[in-house]
Design a protein around this motif. Structure first.
Motif, PDB file in Angstrom:
ATOM      1  N   MET A   1       0.839  -1.177   0.000  1.00  0.00           N
ATOM      2  CA  MET A   1       0.000   0.000   0.000  1.00  0.00           C
ATOM      3  C   MET A   1       0.890   1.248   0.000  1.00  0.00           C
ATOM      4  N   SER A   2       0.265   2.370  -0.277  1.00  0.00           N
ATOM      5  CA  SER A   2       1.063   3.596  -0.330  1.00  0.00           C
ATOM      6  C   SER A   2       1.583   3.966   1.058  1.00  0.00           C
ATOM      7  N   ASN A   3       1.012   3.334   2.090  1.00  0.00           N
ATOM      8  CA  ASN A   3       1.511   3.611   3.435  1.00  0.00           C
ATOM      9  C   ASN A   3       2.690   2.712   3.781  1.00  0.00           C
ATOM     10  N   GLY A   4       3.174   1.963   2.793  1.00  0.00           N
ATOM     11  CA  GLY A   4       4.388   1.182   3.011  1.00  0.00           C
ATOM     12  C   GLY A   4       4.138  -0.199   3.546  1.00  0.00           C
ATOM     13  N   LEU A   5       2.862  -0.522   3.838  1.00  0.00           N
ATOM     14  CA  LEU A   5       2.574  -1.855   4.384  1.00  0.00           C
ATOM     15  C   LEU A   5       2.197  -2.814   3.261  1.00  0.00           C
ATOM     16  N   GLU A   6       2.490  -4.077   3.522  1.00  0.00           N
ATOM     17  CA  GLU A   6       2.104  -5.105   2.544  1.00  0.00           C
ATOM     18  C   GLU A   6       0.588  -5.261   2.577  1.00  0.00           C
ATOM     19  N   ILE A   7       0.018  -5.775   1.469  1.00  0.00           N
ATOM     20  CA  ILE A   7      -1.455  -5.831   1.423  1.00  0.00           C
ATOM     21  C   ILE A   7      -2.021  -6.829   2.426  1.00  0.00           C
ATOM     22  N   ASN A   8      -1.217  -7.809   2.817  1.00  0.00           N
ATOM     23  CA  ASN A   8      -1.750  -8.778   3.782  1.00  0.00           C
ATOM     24  C   ASN A   8      -1.489  -8.346   5.215  1.00  0.00           C
ATOM     25  N   ASP A   9      -0.916  -7.182   5.365  1.00  0.00           N
ATOM     26  CA  ASP A   9      -0.726  -6.643   6.705  1.00  0.00           C
ATOM     27  C   ASP A   9      -2.084  -6.195   7.236  1.00  0.00           C
ATOM     28  N   PRO A  10      -2.455  -6.632   8.451  1.00  0.00           N
ATOM     29  CA  PRO A  10      -3.806  -6.312   8.926  1.00  0.00           C
ATOM     30  C   PRO A  10      -4.089  -4.808   8.919  1.00  0.00           C
ATOM     31  N   GLY A  11      -3.079  -4.016   9.139  1.00  0.00           N
ATOM     32  CA  GLY A  11      -3.344  -2.580   9.206  1.00  0.00           C
ATOM     33  C   GLY A  11      -3.165  -1.843   7.901  1.00  0.00           C
ATOM     34  N   SER A  12      -3.048  -2.579   6.803  1.00  0.00           N
ATOM     35  CA  SER A  12      -2.689  -1.928   5.546  1.00  0.00           C
ATOM     36  C   SER A  12      -3.828  -1.128   4.931  1.00  0.00           C
ATOM     37  N   GLY A  13      -5.057  -1.527   5.241  1.00  0.00           N
ATOM     38  CA  GLY A  13      -6.192  -0.848   4.638  1.00  0.00           C
ATOM     39  C   GLY A  13      -6.535  -1.365   3.251  1.00  0.00           C
ATOM     40  N   TYR A  14      -6.032  -2.517   2.915  1.00  0.00           N
ATOM     41  CA  TYR A  14      -6.305  -3.102   1.600  1.00  0.00           C
ATOM     42  C   TYR A  14      -7.753  -3.557   1.509  1.00  0.00           C
ATOM     43  N   ASP A  15      -8.415  -3.240   0.420  1.00  0.00           N
ATOM     44  CA  ASP A  15      -9.818  -3.607   0.234  1.00  0.00           C
ATOM     45  C   ASP A  15      -9.926  -4.472  -1.013  1.00  0.00           C
ATOM     46  N   SER A  16     -10.266  -5.747  -0.798  1.00  0.00           N
ATOM     47  CA  SER A  16     -10.234  -6.675  -1.940  1.00  0.00           C
ATOM     48  C   SER A  16     -11.368  -6.396  -2.929  1.00  0.00           C
ATOM     49  N   THR A  17     -12.350  -5.554  -2.567  1.00  0.00           N
ATOM     50  CA  THR A  17     -13.379  -5.208  -3.547  1.00  0.00           C
ATOM     51  C   THR A  17     -13.009  -3.932  -4.294  1.00  0.00           C
TER      52      THR A  17
END
Lengths: 540, 1024
Positions: free
Chosen positions: A314-330
């Protein structure tokens, strides 16, 4: 009638260019010698192009698959398909061809009375550095290869030469680089010489060769055959690699280009250490651009994989599977590492002021028999920053062999392996992440050597996607077996529904890798059967 | 035979009626019946020249007579008598005597198979009896019955040893301009070292396995566009002795073309007009769009890819309800007419007196290709318009000094659509029926991103390309006879200047196509392809100059029964192609022959021959040949034996020659550098300034020399039954060595390409038989000629890469045999798929081709390839029959080839093309399994199925009714009154019927090229 035949002609076609023309003892400008030198340059591999069949080498790694039929040559690289007869990435004869040209130049150029002595020294250095480069092309594919030195073989020679060990080859390349560095031009070269080997170019080559030599595949990690690597591990090799990279960093000539996309399309980026210059054009766009843009027709040959897309955090530097990354699979492409949108075109991405439609039945993925994306993604990297269809025009597509970002990551990787995490390493890696636009870009400085290694490896994958790095990295890290054999490569299948788009990850290609032999290419069969001293690589 | 019997029956019926009439008339006119009177008449040949020495026989009175030097005869005949006119070189004909006042005018036409005593051989004519080598000849008659644009067509099936294959049905043109790049003062011509110009692009001709040298009236030129009516004879010279005067080119055999020589007399004119209808043969059968879509889906399904077409798509394709969105275009019907027309006209005049004679031949060919469609502004169809002139003037300056001057000229204008005939044809083969509609609703051309060029637009809107070819060929020959000073001494000088030039005007244009789409009420037209205004580029495409000088001095002497000839010979052949330096061939030869009483023959020639393209000091070599012969019928025991009188001739002969072949290339022995052809410049600096890129070409071979041949030929010539049955048989064994090839032990470590080296050895051997029977029953003339050739080749030595397995080795196999995999049918079950050998990286599935894993390593690769092509000797044959009766004539040529293989390369989807043809309906599916004739469908090239294997191989044997002609000549007495000597109407045909072992395609044509054609041709010939 009889008289007309008495016209005299020269006995041989004097207009035919012979060796005396090329190495002209009277030409103080060395015009023809220079043309010959450029023929060596033009033999360098064109890694910015779709050079394997109509595909990028990356389509033979886990970063992409070809959009063309499954029998496309590049697929053989990802599916155990190369043989002693057929290897789409064979570099044997073209490299030795380059080596002969360089040797011919080195052996004969001294007779040309070039006025500028520094220039003359540099031309020697360029030929020598290119010869080292060609050997490097061979060594990373085949392991140790026959070293020919300065001899030029003729028709009468019996050319039965054995392979030298991997270590000998590395030493040879490094010593040739060192010799070339002495005579090459200082960095940065003037604009007119951009595209020619410079001191830092040769240093970058040396740094990369030493990094490979220190890497697990070669550094005691192979079958124990000295042709394919060192027989035992030596941590000091990481030190040598780190030092070689450090040498360039400490010159402080090259810097990261502030804007990632500019590296690949502007006239001269301050990040590029050595590139094969190309004329204005849009071959990348026409070969790989999304299909069905009427005035900007792309063939869509390259289909980046879901695996590559997932590697971008993510643009916040976290991996997408990081719980705090904010990744939205939809809504999977929102707030991602900005490099993602500069690397692949995904559904909804802007291209020529139009939103790409790679959902099933979309304009850019219409179905039917036309070649189109197999994964729901198209290549974006290297392509121009076009506002709309009318601004779609030619720009520069250099084949960048060495850029400063690689030197930084080479240094980081080697130093981490040698001595574990250190501030210098974090500085190097963070500078890359900062330029990428990650916010925050900083890393946790307390992480372990292993964690840092993972970060560096992934950073290389993202930063150098489609730059012919990943394909070799997974080999030198000796993880190719794991990468290719852990299930099929994937793409995305996007179905429009009344509730919005439905994203489904689908398999697209069953890759495979035979670890017992695939880490090294087979020596082409004809070379083995015509040369009694040639030993085939293990397993082939 | 059937015709023969019915004719006899008819004759019998006529006879019966006739006898009844005679009986009836005898009753009343007994007096007149017995009355004999003298009939006079005149006998002429086709041109109205008097024929002397023709036997005239009266049927009733049994009187015989013969014509005098004016062609007139007198004979005692009775009323209603029938006269028969016989001459060995002419067909027997008859005339009816009405009464004493009748003056009979008779015209004799030459035998269909002419058998003159002298034969045209290399640089001379020779008595048939003295020829020791292997020579076969055909004459005008056999050439003119074939309706075709080149005289190469009628050679098929008529000359033993000459194998022909027609590879395309329309000429290929070359439109790319010559040019040279000038970089910093160095010149890099772009097309150096080209072969000489050759106007035959349609047929490949091989003579005993070699590409022959074509010699037109004594000069080496590949001209195949001479009007057949202008040609006196075409010979093939097949052995070493017959060709040895060519020195460094003597290995290849010769096609020798001799144009018609003048005949003295008042001017005689022959005019022919003919028009042929051409119909394409072997066109494929494209799948209709709905079937195509269905099968494409099946291919996608087989590869686990998303399906491309929906059920609605199938319906729309099937019922043609949406011709714009779901087009179904059969491109062959859309772009090809059913027929095209070829018109030919020729005019020949000959005449002259004792001191000077001349011929003038003019011809015009107007040939049209099959393309439909037109453009109001210009011609879009491919057309050929050819004008040729051939004239000969023979002047007897004095009794001793004779001069011959010949001029041949050809002007040819070709037109083709701007997109190019070949490009359009190959796209017709590869574009699916559903690719795009010809027109969109708004009248614009349909197209898509994958097919941006609309085929119909390419045909009608792409402008045009015109080619112009000009050939001038001028021969001057001087003969001097020194009999006055030294009996038997003669000298000859021949000089030839000939030029060829071709250029093209390219006025091609490009029109875009549009993809029509409807979404809701909105219609869009997306443009593909590019606009390009009509170009106007003039290109010089070829320029050649030839200069030839020959001088010979000879001596002929007979002492008692010993006959000697001796000849010293020199010739020099200089040819300049485009910007190349001239290539000069020189031959310095001495030849001698001896025969004793026409019984024992011996002949030998030594030729010191050179080519200046070889390294200095290594340009000349010695070539030699000799022959012996024995005519058994001249032996006393034979002459005196009454039991053997039916044998008229029986000659044994044998020759051996050490010959050469100078395929030297262009100064390949010199090491050189050239501009990189692929990337001529390298961009450097931030301005990417272009820098020229010069690279070394392949290594030089400083020892390159000519290829050599050891050619042996033994033959027998026989004649039986008053020379009515002729038989010739030849055996040959030709060993070619020092053949240029790439060495096997090439290592890339050398860093540069290897040159050709004199390494290979090939052997060709074979048997050729030819027999001719000619006879007549009264004035019913019939003739039959057949020939058959067996040709076997073998690689004796080839510097191969060390092959691991014996079956990979090509040494010992026929020359050029196809290598590939042995297919073992289609895989039927998943289990079979999993256990069968497969190519690396390929996962087999049921329906894939299973191959024999020859080395048993479980993988299919180069090690499993073996000679799958034909290994038996090639057999080719032809039979010509001719019948003529009272002005009617018919002749037929049957021709065929056996022991030939055909490899299919039009595997639909698979071979990279997107089109599908009806034969893929037989593809493998679980339901059809073992009955399948085609592997499972996969989109695109399939790494397992689309490789050369026996699966795609079929018998290439075929048998054709190649040529037939029927003609009728109006009765001579009738047309003679109108001052004509001959009026003949005729109809003939080419490729009338074909019986091929594999009949889906034409057996001769392979690949996506212009189809070969059936031609039905009608014409009239008038002579006066």
């Amino acid at each position: 009638m009889v008289l007309s035949s008495c016209r005299k002609y020269e006995a041989v076609p004097v207009e035919t260019v012979t060796q005396d023309y090329i190495f002209d003892t009277k030409d103080s400008n060395g015009i023809y010698a220079s043309q010959y030198l450029f023929s060596i340059y033009s033999s360098l591999p064109d890694i910015a192009g779709n050079r394997i069949g109509r595909d990028l080498l990356a389509a033979g790694s886990d970063d992409a698959v070809t959009s063309q039929s499954t029998a496309a040559p590049v697929t053989l690289l990802a599916t155990n398909g190369i043989t002693i007869f057929n290897n789409p990435d064979d570099a044997w004869s073209r490299s030795y061809n380059g080596i002969r040209m360089a040797t011919n130049f080195l052996n004969n150029f001294s007779v040309v009375p070039l006025k500028n002595a520094n220039e003359k020294r540099s031309w020697f250095g360029e030929a020598r550095a290119m010869r080292a480069f060609f050997y490097w092309e061979l060594v990373r594919r085949y392991g140790g290869v026959p070293l020919l030195g300065d001899s030029l073989k003729t028709l009468k020679d019996n050319i039965q030469i054995p392979r030298s060990s991997f270590g000998t080859c590395v030493n040879y390349i490094v010593s040739e680089c060192n010799q070339a560095i002495d005579s090459l031009r200082d960095d940065p070269v003037i604009d007119a010489n951009y595209g020619r080997f410079s001191k830092d170019g040769a240093r970058a080559l040396k740094a990369r060769v030493l990094l490979f030599a220190a890497s697990p595949l070669y550094n005691g990690g192979n079958t124990g055959d000295s042709l394919n690597g060192y027989t035992s591990y030596d941590a000091n090799r990481w030190k040598l690699a780190a030092d070689a990279a450090k040498e360039i960093i400490s010159q402080d000539v090259y810097h990261l280009e502030p804007n990632f996309i500019d590296i690949f399309i502007i006239q001269r980026s301050n990040e590029v250490i050595f590139a094969k210059t190309n004329t204005l054009g849009r071959p990348i766009e026409t070969n790989n651009g999304p299909i069905n843009f009427a005035t900007a027709p792309g063939a869509g040959n390259t289909s980046p994989t879901q695996e590559l897309v997932n590697a971008f955090g993510m643009s916040n530097g976290l991996e997408i599977n990081d719980p705090g990354s904010g990744y939205d699979s939809t809504n999977p492409y929102a707030n991602r590492d900005p490099r993602l949108s500069y690397t692949v075109l995904y559904n909804g991405a802007q291209w020529l002021s139009t939103a790409i439609q790679t959902f099933n039945g979309g304009i850019n993925r219409p179905g039917g028999s036309t070649v189109q994306t197999q994964t729901g993604y198209y290549l974006r990297k290297f392509m121009g920053d076009f506002k709309d269809q009318t601004s779609y025009q030619d720009h520069y597509h250099d084949a960048i062999y060495f850029r400063y970002a690689e030197v930084l990551l080479n240094y980081a990787e080697a130093m981490n392996e040698y001595s574990g995490p250190s501030e210098e390493i974090f500085t190097a890696v963070e500078s890359i992440r900062k330029r990428a636009g990650l916010n925050p870009y900083t890393l946790d400085h307390s992480i372990s050597k292993d964690s840092l290694r993972t970060i560096i490896h992934n950073e290389r994958r993202k930063e150098f996607a489609f730059e012919e790095q990943r394909y070799w990295d997974i080999r030198r890290w000796k993880i190719a077996g794991k990468v290719y054999n852990s299930g099929p490569l994937h793409g995305i299948s996007i179905t429009p529904t009344i509730n919005g788009l439905l994203y489904n990850v689908v398999p697209v290609l069953q890759s495979s890798f035979d670890e017992s032999k695939m880490y090294f290419y087979p020596i082409p069969n004809t070379e083995v059967v015509t040369n009694a001293k040639m030993r085939q690589n293990p397993g082939w | 035979m059937k015709i023969y019997i019915t004719t006899i029956a008819k004759t019998y019926y006529v006879m019966k009626t006739f006898l009844a009439l005679i009986f009836f008339t005898t009753c009343f006119c007994v007096k007149s019946m017995a009355q004999q009177f003298t009939v006079t008449g005149n006998i002429v040949d086709e041109y109205g020249h008097a024929l002397s020495g023709v036997t005239v026989q009266s049927k009733k009175s049994a009187a015989t007579s013969s014509s005098d030097s004016n062609g007139t005869f007198k004979i005692q005949a009775q009323s209603k008598d029938v006269l028969l006119f016989r001459d060995t070189n002419y067909e027997t004909t008859s005339a009816t005597v009405k009464d004493a006042s009748t003056i009979i005018f008779v015209k004799l036409i030459p035998n269909f198979f002419a058998a003159p005593d002298t034969i045209n051989v290399l640089y001379e004519t020779k008595n048939k009896q003295k020829i020791l080598g292997s020579v076969a000849t055909i004459y005008t008659n056999q050439l003119t019955t074939t309706p075709a644009p080149l005289y190469a067509y009628p050679l098929t099936g008529r000359l033993p040893g000459l194998y022909t294959q027609q590879t395309r049905g329309w000429e290929g043109t070359n439109n790319s301009g010559l040019g040279s790049v000038d970089v910093n003062g160095l010149y890099y011509p772009n097309r150096k070292g080209l072969n000489g110009p050759n106007d035959n692009t349609e047929l490949t001709l091989t003579l005993r396995g070699q590409q022959p040298v074509t010699i037109v009236d004594g000069v080496q030129r590949d001209i195949y566009t001479i009007d057949p009516e202008n040609i006196e004879s075409v010979s093939v010279l097949k052995d070493g002795l017959s060709t040895i005067l060519l020195g460094q080119r003597s290995s290849r055999g010769v096609i020798l073309v001799t144009t018609k020589k003048p005949v003295s007399g008042k001017p005689h004119i022959s005019l022919t007009a003919q028009s042929g209808i051409q119909t394409p043969l072997g066109l494929p059968d494209p799948l209709p769009a709905y079937q195509y879509a269905y099968l494409y889906n099946e291919g996608q399904y087989n590869e686990q890819k998303p399906l491309s077409y929906t059920e609605a798509d199938f319906q729309a394709y099937k019922n043609h309800s949406d011709i714009y969105g779901h087009p179904d275009v059969n491109w062959f019907n859309t772009l090809f007419k059913k027929n095209s027309i070829m018109n030919r006209y020729s005019l020949n005049v000959t005449g002259g007196g004792a001191a000077a004679r001349y011929t003038i031949g003019l011809s015009y060919l107007d040939d049209n290709a099959l393309f439909k469609g037109s453009n109001p502004d210009y011609e879009t169809n491919a057309t050929i318009k050819r004008y040729t002139v051939n004239s000969n003037i023979d002047v007897d300056v004095t009794k001793e000094f004779k001069v011959k001057l010949q001029m041949f000229a050809r002007v040819q204008e070709d037109n083709q659509p701007g997109a190019g005939t070949d490009a359009i044809i190959s796209q017709m083969f590869t574009t699916p029926n559903n690719a795009y509609p010809v027109f969109n609703p708004d009248g614009s051309f349909g197209g898509t991103q994958s097919y941006p060029k609309n085929l119909y637009a390419q045909l009608t809107q792409s402008g045009y390309i015109q080619d112009y070819e000009r050939d001038i060929f001028s021969n001057l020959e001087m003969n001097y006879n020194f009999d006055r000073f030294v009996p038997g001494l003669w000298a000859k000088v021949q000089s030839n200047i000939s030029v060829f030039a071709s250029n093209s005007t390219n006025r091609s244009a490009a029109v875009p196509s549009f993809k029509f789409a409807v979404s809701g009420s909105d219609t869009t037209y997306n443009r593909y392809g590019s606009f390009a205004d009509q170009a106007n580029a003039f290109n010089l495409t070829y320029s050649a100059q030839f200069w030839y000088l020959q001088s010979a001095i000879g001596y002929t002497r007979s002492i008692k029964k010993n006959n000697f000839t001796a000849k010293a010979f020199y010739d020099r052949n200089e040819s300049i192609f485009n910007y190349d330096l001239p290539e000069t061939n020189q031959n310095l030869a001495i030849a001698g022959s001896y025969d004793f009483d026409g019984k024992y023959f011996a002949e030998a020639t030594v030729n010191y021959s050179g080519n200046d393209r070889y390294p200095p000091g290594k340009q000349f070599g010695l070539f030699y040949a000799g022959g012996i012969g024995w005519n058994i019928t001249k032996e006393n025991f034979f002459k005196n034996s009454s039991a053997l009188q039916w044998v008229n001739n029986l000659k044994l002969r044998a020759t051996y020659g050490k010959t050469g072949n100078d395929n030297v290339g262009y100064f390949t022995w010199r090491e050189s550098y050239q501009l990189n052809v692929v990337n001529p410049t390298y961009p450097i600096g931030i301005s990417r300034a272009s820098q020229a890129v010069t690279q070394q070409t392949t290594l030089a071979n400083p020892n390159v020399t000519w290829e050599k041949g050891d050619k042996f030929n033994a033959g027998i010539d026989a004649a039986f039954f008053k020379n009515r049955l002729l038989l010739t048989a030849d055996f040959y064994n030709d060993r070619y060595y020092d053949l240029l090839q790439l060495r096997g032990k090439q290592t890339s470590l050398i860093g540069i390409g290897y040159p050709l080296e004199n390494l290979g050895i090939n052997n060709y051997s074979g048997i050729e038989l030819q027999t001719t029977y000619q006879n007549n029953y009264k004035d019913f003339n019939y003739a039959l000629s057949g020939n058959i050739s067996f040709e076997k080749s073998k690689v004796i030595y080839s510097d191969e890469v060390v092959e691991k397995y014996p079956w990979n080795v090509s040494t010992g196999q026929p020359v050029g045999v196809t290598f590939g995999y042995i297919a073992q049918g289609l895989i039927q079950t998943q289990q079979e798929a999993e256990t069968s050998p497969h190519p690396a990286g390929y996962i087999l599935q049921p329906g894939d081709i299973k191959y024999a894993d020859l080395n048993g390593d479980g993988l299919i690769n180069q090690y499993d390839q073996t000679a799958i092509g034909e290994t038996k000797p090639l057999v080719f044959y032809g039979v010509t029959g001719n019948l003529s009766y009272k002005g009617f004539d018919i002749n037929i040529l049957l021709q065929g080839v056996t022991n030939r293989k055909y490899i299919m390369n039009d595997n639909s989807f698979g071979s990279g093309t997107q089109q599908g043809y009806s034969y893929i309906i037989g593809r493998w599916t679980p339901e059809t399994s073992t009955a399948s004739t085609f592997p499972r469908l996969t989109p695109g090239i399939n790494a397992n199925n689309d490789v050369t294997s026996t699966f795609w191989q079929r018998s290439g044997n075929y048998f054709r009714l190649k040529n037939a002609e029927v003609g009728y000549s109006l009765p001579y007495p009738l047309i003679n009154r109108l001052h004509f000597t001959s009026i003949r109407v005729f109809a003939n045909g080419l490729n009338l019927f074909t019986q091929a072992a594999f009949s889906r395609v034409d057996p001769e044509v392979n690949g996506y090229t212009y189809p070969i054609q059936r031609v039905i041709n009608f014409g009239i010939n008038i002579k006066f």
